[in-house]
Design a protein around this motif. Structure first.
Motif, PDB file in Angstrom:
ATOM      1  N   MET A  46      17.736  22.595 -49.835  1.00 53.71           N
ATOM      2  CA  MET A  46      18.299  22.503 -51.476  1.00 53.71           C
ATOM      3  C   MET A  46      17.738  21.073 -51.799  1.00 53.71           C
ATOM      4  O   MET A  46      17.357  19.935 -51.275  1.00 53.71           O
ATOM      5  N   GLY A  47      17.285  21.222 -53.172  1.00 54.47           N
ATOM      6  CA  GLY A  47      16.651  20.070 -53.788  1.00 54.47           C
ATOM      7  C   GLY A  47      17.791  19.161 -54.263  1.00 54.47           C
ATOM      8  O   GLY A  47      18.933  19.765 -54.437  1.00 54.47           O
ATOM      9  N   TYR A  48      17.666  18.018 -54.753  1.00 56.86           N
ATOM     10  CA  TYR A  48      18.869  16.927 -55.122  1.00 56.86           C
ATOM     11  C   TYR A  48      18.515  16.979 -56.759  1.00 56.86           C
ATOM     12  O   TYR A  48      19.316  16.137 -57.274  1.00 56.86           O
ATOM     13  N   ALA A  49      17.598  17.653 -57.643  1.00 56.45           N
ATOM     14  CA  ALA A  49      17.359  17.591 -58.751  1.00 56.45           C
ATOM     15  C   ALA A  49      18.656  18.254 -59.858  1.00 56.45           C
ATOM     16  O   ALA A  49      19.037  17.573 -60.628  1.00 56.45           O
ATOM     17  N   TYR A  50      18.875  19.387 -59.317  1.00 59.54           N
ATOM     18  CA  TYR A  50      19.756  20.235 -59.816  1.00 59.54           C
ATOM     19  C   TYR A  50      20.925  20.886 -58.831  1.00 59.54           C
ATOM     20  O   TYR A  50      20.239  21.477 -58.074  1.00 59.54           O
ATOM     21  N   TYR A  51      22.056  20.853 -59.040  1.00 56.42           N
ATOM     22  CA  TYR A  51      22.874  21.508 -58.015  1.00 56.42           C
ATOM     23  C   TYR A  51      24.312  21.632 -58.605  1.00 56.42           C
ATOM     24  O   TYR A  51      24.550  20.750 -59.442  1.00 56.42           O
ATOM     25  N   GLU A  52      25.224  22.465 -58.318  1.00 58.17           N
ATOM     26  CA  GLU A  52      26.554  22.555 -58.760  1.00 58.17           C
ATOM     27  C   GLU A  52      27.639  21.695 -57.646  1.00 58.17           C
ATOM     28  O   GLU A  52      27.134  22.062 -56.623  1.00 58.17           O
ATOM     29  N   ILE A  53      28.599  21.099 -58.282  1.00 56.96           N
ATOM     30  CA  ILE A  53      29.573  20.766 -57.394  1.00 56.96           C
ATOM     31  C   ILE A  53      30.830  21.233 -57.996  1.00 56.96           C
ATOM     32  O   ILE A  53      30.997  21.410 -59.075  1.00 56.96           O
ATOM     33  N   THR A  54      32.053  21.047 -57.035  1.00 58.68           N
ATOM     34  CA  THR A  54      33.391  21.219 -57.878  1.00 58.68           C
ATOM     35  C   THR A  54      33.964  20.014 -57.575  1.00 58.68           C
ATOM     36  O   THR A  54      33.973  19.509 -56.632  1.00 58.68           O
ATOM     37  N   ARG A  55      34.531  19.376 -58.690  1.00 58.29           N
ATOM     38  CA  ARG A  55      35.312  18.147 -58.676  1.00 58.29           C
ATOM     39  C   ARG A  55      36.407  18.363 -59.728  1.00 58.29           C
ATOM     40  O   ARG A  55      36.289  18.808 -60.975  1.00 58.29           O
ATOM     41  N   ASN A  56      37.615  18.266 -59.416  1.00 61.16           N
ATOM     42  CA  ASN A  56      38.722  18.224 -60.135  1.00 61.16           C
ATOM     43  C   ASN A  56      39.083  19.686 -60.431  1.00 61.16           C
ATOM     44  O   ASN A  56      39.115  19.900 -61.615  1.00 61.16           O
ATOM     45  N   SER A  57      38.737  20.703 -59.729  1.00 55.43           N
ATOM     46  CA  SER A  57      38.886  22.065 -59.881  1.00 55.43           C
ATOM     47  C   SER A  57      38.102  22.721 -60.976  1.00 55.43           C
ATOM     48  O   SER A  57      38.197  23.527 -61.427  1.00 55.43           O
TER      49      SER A  57
END
Length: 79
Positions: free
Chosen positions: A1-12
């Motif tokens: 996995m690269g760290y330039a673009y990814y998705e996270i879940t924060r506050n639903s």
């Protein structure tokens, strides 16, 4: 996995993160341009954990152990 673009879940909500994602400091009233890379992350865990909110802040609004003001105060109260 690269760290330039990814998705996270924060506050639903799912948001894009990574050093390739342009953003603005999340401190109310601050307009400093940043990215959503680990260098601007409150804490160490994208999306947050029990020690941090996982928000993204400019260097002026990250304190102590790379935490925003609210998370720094919460940790100090718990100590």
């Amino acid at each position: 996995m690269g760290y330039a673009y990814y998705e996270i879940t924060r506050n639903s909500a799912t948001i894009q993160a990574g050093y390739g994602v342009e953003a603005v400091c999340e401190r109310v009233g601050c307009t400093e341009k940043i990215d959503r890379g680990l260098g601007y992350l409150c804490g160490r865990t994208p999306g947050g954990d029990e020690h941090s909110c996982g928000g993204y802040f400019c260097g002026q609004h990250l304190y102590g152990d790379n935490q925003c003001e609210a998370c720094t105060e919460t940790d100090e109260e718990a100590a």
